[in-house]
Design a protein around this motif. Structure first.
Motif, PDB file in Angstrom:
ATOM      1  N   GLY A   1       0.809  -1.203   0.000  1.00  0.00           N
ATOM      2  CA  GLY A   1       0.000   0.000   0.000  1.00  0.00           C
ATOM      3  C   GLY A   1       0.847   1.259   0.000  1.00  0.00           C
ATOM      4  O   GLY A   1       2.059   1.214  -0.241  1.00  0.00           O
TER       5      GLY A   1
ATOM      6  N   ASP B   1       1.693   4.937   2.076  1.00  0.00           N
ATOM      7  CA  ASP B   1       1.608   5.877   3.193  1.00  0.00           C
ATOM      8  C   ASP B   1       1.829   7.283   2.644  1.00  0.00           C
ATOM      9  O   ASP B   1       2.780   7.519   1.896  1.00  0.00           O
ATOM     10  CB  ASP B   1       2.684   5.581   4.246  1.00  0.00           C
ATOM     11  N   ILE B   2       0.952   8.181   3.030  1.00  0.00           N
ATOM     12  CA  ILE B   2       1.114   9.573   2.633  1.00  0.00           C
ATOM     13  C   ILE B   2       1.865  10.310   3.741  1.00  0.00           C
ATOM     14  O   ILE B   2       1.448  10.288   4.900  1.00  0.00           O
ATOM     15  CB  ILE B   2      -0.242  10.257   2.389  1.00  0.00           C
ATOM     16  N   VAL B   3       2.955  10.935   3.387  1.00  0.00           N
ATOM     17  CA  VAL B   3       3.773  11.655   4.361  1.00  0.00           C
ATOM     18  C   VAL B   3       3.470  13.147   4.272  1.00  0.00           C
ATOM     19  O   VAL B   3       3.569  13.739   3.200  1.00  0.00           O
ATOM     20  CB  VAL B   3       5.275  11.412   4.095  1.00  0.00           C
TER      21      VAL B   3
ATOM     22  N   ASP C   1       4.750  16.183   4.366  1.00  0.00           N
ATOM     23  CA  ASP C   1       6.122  16.704   4.307  1.00  0.00           C
ATOM     24  C   ASP C   1       6.161  18.168   3.884  1.00  0.00           C
ATOM     25  O   ASP C   1       7.189  18.654   3.425  1.00  0.00           O
ATOM     26  CB  ASP C   1       6.965  15.856   3.350  1.00  0.00           C
TER      27      ASP C   1
ATOM     28  N   TYR D   1       4.949  -0.576   3.166  1.00  0.00           N
ATOM     29  CA  TYR D   1       4.293   0.327   2.226  1.00  0.00           C
ATOM     30  C   TYR D   1       5.294   1.331   1.654  1.00  0.00           C
ATOM     31  O   TYR D   1       6.296   1.658   2.282  1.00  0.00           O
ATOM     32  CB  TYR D   1       3.179   1.097   2.926  1.00  0.00           C
ATOM     33  N   GLU D   2       4.965   1.819   0.463  1.00  0.00           N
ATOM     34  CA  GLU D   2       5.747   2.920  -0.074  1.00  0.00           C
ATOM     35  C   GLU D   2       5.346   4.209   0.639  1.00  0.00           C
ATOM     36  O   GLU D   2       4.248   4.308   1.202  1.00  0.00           O
ATOM     37  CB  GLU D   2       5.504   3.066  -1.576  1.00  0.00           C
ATOM     38  N   GLN D   3       6.258   5.188   0.614  1.00  0.00           N
ATOM     39  CA  GLN D   3       5.953   6.491   1.194  1.00  0.00           C
ATOM     40  C   GLN D   3       5.886   7.514   0.071  1.00  0.00           C
ATOM     41  O   GLN D   3       6.803   7.611  -0.751  1.00  0.00           O
ATOM     42  CB  GLN D   3       7.015   6.902   2.212  1.00  0.00           C
ATOM     43  N   VAL D   4       4.798   8.249   0.059  1.00  0.00           N
ATOM     44  CA  VAL D   4       4.561   9.232  -0.985  1.00  0.00           C
ATOM     45  C   VAL D   4       4.395  10.609  -0.351  1.00  0.00           C
ATOM     46  O   VAL D   4       3.732  10.750   0.681  1.00  0.00           O
ATOM     47  CB  VAL D   4       3.304   8.864  -1.809  1.00  0.00           C
ATOM     48  N   SER D   5       5.008  11.582  -0.970  1.00  0.00           N
ATOM     49  CA  SER D   5       4.913  12.956  -0.476  1.00  0.00           C
ATOM     50  C   SER D   5       3.484  13.460  -0.566  1.00  0.00           C
ATOM     51  O   SER D   5       2.857  13.394  -1.632  1.00  0.00           O
ATOM     52  CB  SER D   5       5.836  13.869  -1.284  1.00  0.00           C
ATOM     53  N   GLY D   6       2.966  13.948   0.551  1.00  0.00           N
ATOM     54  CA  GLY D   6       1.644  14.556   0.539  1.00  0.00           C
ATOM     55  C   GLY D   6       1.650  15.912  -0.142  1.00  0.00           C
ATOM     56  O   GLY D   6       0.588  16.450  -0.475  1.00  0.00           O
ATOM     57  N   THR D   7       2.827  16.459  -0.374  1.00  0.00           N
ATOM     58  CA  THR D   7       2.940  17.773  -0.999  1.00  0.00           C
ATOM     59  C   THR D   7       3.057  17.682  -2.510  1.00  0.00           C
ATOM     60  O   THR D   7       2.389  18.387  -3.249  1.00  0.00           O
ATOM     61  CB  THR D   7       4.171  18.513  -0.442  1.00  0.00           C
ATOM     62  N   THR D   8       3.894  16.772  -2.975  1.00  0.00           N
ATOM     63  CA  THR D   8       4.158  16.688  -4.411  1.00  0.00           C
ATOM     64  C   THR D   8       3.577  15.437  -5.059  1.00  0.00           C
ATOM     65  O   THR D   8       3.477  15.376  -6.288  1.00  0.00           O
ATOM     66  CB  THR D   8       5.671  16.687  -4.676  1.00  0.00           C
TER      67      THR D   8
ATOM     68  N   ILE E   1       8.644   8.989  -2.108  1.00  0.00           N
ATOM     69  CA  ILE E   1       9.822   9.312  -1.300  1.00  0.00           C
ATOM     70  C   ILE E   1      10.674   8.062  -1.104  1.00  0.00           C
ATOM     71  O   ILE E   1      11.883   8.072  -1.313  1.00  0.00           O
ATOM     72  CB  ILE E   1       9.393   9.871   0.070  1.00  0.00           C
ATOM     73  N   LEU E   2      10.014   7.003  -0.677  1.00  0.00           N
ATOM     74  CA  LEU E   2      10.696   5.724  -0.497  1.00  0.00           C
ATOM     75  C   LEU E   2       9.791   4.638  -1.087  1.00  0.00           C
ATOM     76  O   LEU E   2       8.596   4.607  -0.795  1.00  0.00           O
ATOM     77  CB  LEU E   2      10.958   5.441   0.988  1.00  0.00           C
ATOM     78  N   PRO E   3      10.336   3.750  -1.878  1.00  0.00           N
ATOM     79  CA  PRO E   3       9.499   2.722  -2.507  1.00  0.00           C
ATOM     80  C   PRO E   3       9.061   1.671  -1.501  1.00  0.00           C
ATOM     81  O   PRO E   3       9.702   1.461  -0.471  1.00  0.00           O
ATOM     82  CB  PRO E   3      10.433   2.121  -3.559  1.00  0.00           C
ATOM     83  N   GLY E   4       7.964   1.004  -1.815  1.00  0.00           N
ATOM     84  CA  GLY E   4       7.546  -0.120  -0.996  1.00  0.00           C
ATOM     85  C   GLY E   4       8.424  -1.329  -1.252  1.00  0.00           C
ATOM     86  O   GLY E   4       9.264  -1.339  -2.159  1.00  0.00           O
TER      87      GLY E   4
END
Lengths: 224, 309
Positions: free
Chosen positions: A13, A15-17, A19, B113-120, B124-127
């Motif tokens: 899945g 995760d929304i960071v 940032d 899980y992957e990490q995705v920027s909530g801003t862009t 950020i980091l793949p799952g």
């Protein structure tokens, strides 16, 4: 069937960071004094809303062009003794500082040169942003190479599986951060060499980050 | 109305299903622990299988956690991690006193899980994910006292590190701990009636000797069960305390986040239903109500079991 059903659900899945950081403009090589007749190249950097540096063109302004002139590229020329405020501008962002221009005939030139070359250390008070202990002081020390020093009062826990040090402009993410290395000594004084090419003012924070679990543990903001 | 002997028999299938949980212990990476903990605790009770009888179960166990208990007992967030364990569990009575137990997680999937920027919106980091066989456990159980009034058994288990203790892009995903362990356990159980319903209570304690720098553990638990027609309802409270005689947990990077020196107190409700005399299904969830260095999200399990009489 049971096996297949559950494993079909076991997708990776997202995760929304959160940032977001306020965009920031930073003049990275400030000096406090100049001698009349000297020139100096000021530099500035712009960091966007994720803390990532973006190349932009700044406007440079002098409050007293007759004392300290500056062109659109940040090249300054000290013209006459006095005080002048230099301002860098991009979009709605500005940063200013004051420079005193001295008469070379009335001051010790060597002392002024020494003042110009002395960029003082930057200090950060460390505080935890988690439930894990993390406290102390970090010092970004001007030297060759640049050093990150953790003082005697530094203390954290060895319970984390992978605690790493970063220099960053965004404490929520390591996306554009500089990894310094793993923390293997959990209290007391220690120092880490910073790679060549990194400036004293390139980063705003020191970040302690649990790398396996991808979460910030502690942070300190460098001053000045 | 059932005779007392029949009651014990009815209880056995549900009790033994708990043994499955015990095996989970062995799996403990943090992920596993979380999973395991709840389910593991109940392991076995005081009853053993009669000679030639058995209990077999195919089950799926899973946990998805975005927070964990820290070493101070607080709850902190973490990047979401998941572990899915598909396992076979079997008990077989070699004699009326000796029962052999196998727990074999033949497919374990660990993911992050992957990490995705909530801003862009950028990654950020793949799952990441790994799949493998998991750590396996073999147990021999002996019925020390097996009477109609009370049963008392002891068991010895060995954990076989068949899983991957350093998988994924950064080495932090696990399907096993990479350490052998041996566990000695004592169980005492008693059946009784609550009104017209058959019920039972069990307690256990165990010492888990772990190797490769992992701290030894003391485990304990209490279980109450109730038989209502074809349904079996039970609640287990399990505890684990670390002796903290192993390495610091930072040495465990890539071998089991939070897995070393973990402690917890977990509650596991479970329901089972006998479709026929031999076949049944069960479901459970388990959650740590307090803990240190374990995930702070519930784990779930579901399975199909078969009893051999």
């Amino acid at each position: 069937m049971l096996w297949g059903l559950f494993n079909l659900c076991s997708c990776i899945g997202t995760d929304i960071v959160d940032d977001f950081v306020e965009p920031r403009l930073s003049i990275t090589n400030k000096i406090e004094v100049m001698l009349a007749g000297d020139s100096y190249q000021f530099e500035a950097r712009y960091f966007d809303n994720t803390g990532k540096e973006q190349p932009v063109n700044f406007n440079w302004l002098s409050s007293q062009p007759g004392v300290l002139g500056i062109n659109e590229n940040g090249a300054a020329l000290a013209l006459a003794p006095g005080m002048a405020t230099i301002t860098a501008v991009f979009d709605q962002l500005t940063e200013s500082f004051t420079v005193e221009v001295l008469d070379p005939a009335q001051v010790d030139e060597d002392s002024v040169r020494m003042m110009q070359s002395q960029n003082g250390d930057r200090t950060a008070v460390l505080e935890t942003v988690s439930s894990y202990q993390l406290e102390g002081t970090a010092i970004l020390r001007q030297s060759t190479p640049l050093l990150l020093v953790l003082s005697n009062d530094f203390a954290t826990t060895d319970a984390l599986p992978g605690l790493y040090l970063y220099l960053t402009n965004n404490t929520s993410s390591i996306a554009n951060a500089l990894e310094i290395g793993a923390v293997t000594q959990f209290s007391g004084s220690q120092q880490y060499e910073i790679p060549t090419g990194v400036g004293l003012n390139d980063y705003r924070y020191v970040l302690f980050y649990c790398k396996p679990f991808r979460v910030p543990v502690g942070v300190g903001e460098f001053m000045p | 109305m059932y005779s007392f002997t029949v009651n014990l028999s009815e209880f056995r299938w549900e009790l033994e299903s708990l043994c499955l949980k015990m095996n989970l212990k062995k799996l403990h990476t943090i992920l596993f622990i979380l999973l395991v903990v709840p389910l593991t605790l109940a392991a076995g009770d005081g009853w053993v299988q009669p000679r030639g009888s058995g209990y077999f179960k195919l089950s799926q166990y899973w946990v998805i956690a975005d927070q964990h208990y820290t070493n101070t007992g607080g709850i902190d967030p973490n990047a979401t991690r998941g572990t899915y364990i598909t396992s076979l569990y079997g008990e077989y009575g070699f004699t009326d006193r000796f029962t052999g137990v196998l727990y074999f997680p033949f497919f374990v999937r660990a993911l992050q899980y992957e990490q995705v920027s909530g801003t862009t919106g950028e990654v950020i980091l793949p799952g990441d994910a790994i799949n493998s066989v998991g750590d396996t456990q073999l147990t021999i159980k002996y019925g020390i006292v097996q009477t109609d009034k009370i049963v008392f058994s002891g068991s010895l288990s060995v954990g076989l590190p068949f899983g991957n203790n350093r998988g994924g892009q950064d080495g932090s995903l696990q399907t096993g701990t990479g350490e052998w362990n041996q566990m000695a356990r004592l169980d005492v159980s008693k059946s009784f009636r609550v009104g017209t319903l058959d019920s039972f209570a069990s307690i256990y304690s165990a010492f888990n000797n772990r190797t490769n720098g992992f701290s030894d553990e003391f485990r304990y638990g209490v279980k109450l069960g109730l038989l209502v027609d074809k349904f079996s309802l039970q609640v287990t409270v399990d505890g684990v305390r670390s002796f903290k005689n192993g390495d610091a947990n930072f040495n465990s990077e890539g071998t089991g986040l939070y897995s070393n020196n973990a402690e917890y107190l977990a509650i596991t409700p479970e329901v089972a239903y006998k479709i026929t005399d031999q076949w049944g299904i069960s479901a459970a969830f388990a959650g740590a109500v307090s803990g240190k260095l374990i995930f702070a999200r519930p784990a779930y399990s579901a399975g199909v079991f078969f009893t051999l009489n």
